[in-house]
Enzyme design. Structure first.
Site: not given
Length: 314
Positions: A22, A26, A28, A151, A176
């Site tokens: 990733g 952004g 990553g 997260s 998620y």
């Protein structure tokens, strides 16, 4: 004022090979750039070659003389994961750092991976699970530290054991949350199994808090033509240094977990501000859904079955 002054010191990584999923944009990309600046050789497996080339160009702009290169990877395809594993094993270079950072969040309707798994569970968790299995010989050779990005959504919720693929009563946010809980349990179980079997790998977790990253932006490939409604609010709070972090500060917990000599295995790192939404990175207490070794062992066993992947006992 934004919290741009928040930072950490990254030790020299000269001679180290780091793999960051990733990393094409952004947070990553920020992680990959900082690793390159510290002297690491950075491998960036990406799904979109165009975005990957733009990311490499940006790294070279910020870090002249950087050693960064692209590989192909689509975490929503176990065939693609296996192909990357074969490519890197053929290169036969030990991996010293693996940051499992890539992820997808809240497609507007239920979608599935190439292999038929619910998209978030299949990409965020199962794809990374299979990747670590594919890279295990190289991780062992490098006595690697593996940092898995979860997260703040993993601090509540549960594994939907009766319907892991959310074929009934799909709920995007709960799916998620499940994907990140499963992924966190895997990262913790990886540490336990490494100690038990002498793999020489250390594994820990990080989370970025809340920041205006690409997770909530427009993602046409997920069927999301525009950013989710809360994205503008997060942008506004981030720009004013209120509660939310920035893209730069959101990268710091994973960088701390992956590179700080004092970072603990089997631990979670995230922002230390109010609600853990932003602020300087620090170690956190494990979220309640991540505290059960029995749940972690079950996640591991089921993930092996679903991905048809196995880890050696020794």
């Amino acid at each position: 004022m934004p919290s741009t002054q928040i930072d950490i010191t990254i030790p020299s990584l000269s001679g180290k090979r780091a793999v960051v999923t990733g990393a094409s944009d952004g947070m990553g990309l920020g992680i990959a750039t900082r690793l390159a600046a510290a002297g690491a050789e950075v491998i960036m497996p990406v799904r979109n070659p165009r975005k990957g080339e733009a990311a490499i160009t940006e790294i070279y702009r910020v870090v002249p003389g950087a050693n960064a290169s692209l590989r192909s990877l689509d975490l929503s395809s176990l065939e693609s994961v296996a192909a990357l594993g074969a490519t890197l094993r053929a290169e036969d270079h030990p991996i010293h750092l693996l940051i499992n950072n890539a992820g997808v969040m809240q497609p507007p309707s239920r979608q599935t991976t190439t292999d038929g798994f619910e998209m978030q569970f299949g990409t965020n968790h199962l794809g990374h699970f299979a990747l670590v299995a594919q890279l295990l010989p190289l991780l062992r050779a490098g006595r690697a530290r593996v940092t898995s990005q979860i997260s703040i959504a993993a601090r509540r919720g549960a594994i939907h054991w009766d319907d892991l693929n959310w074929e009934h009563s799909y709920h995007g946010m709960r799916a998620y949350s499940q994907s990140k809980i499963a992924f966190g349990l895997f990262g913790l179980e990886l540490e336990r199994r490494s100690r038990a079997h002498g793999w020489g790998i250390t594994s820990n977790l990080a989370h970025p808090g809340v920041a205006p990253t690409s997770l909530l932006a427009a993602r046409p490939e997920l069927g999301r033509g525009r950013a989710v409604p809360q994205y503008r609010l997060i942008q506004a709070l981030s720009a004013r240094g209120i509660l939310a972090g920035t893209r730069e500060t959101a990268a710091l917990p994973a960088l701390m977990a992956a590179t700080d000599p004092g970072a603990e295995p089997h631990a979670l790192y995230g922002p230390s501000g109010l609600g853990n939404l932003g602020g300087p990175p620090a170690e956190h207490r494990l979220y309640p859904p991540l505290r059960s070794p029995e749940e972690a062992e079950r996640v591991w066993r089921v993930s092996e079955e679903l991905t048809k992947t196995s880890f050696p006992a020794a």
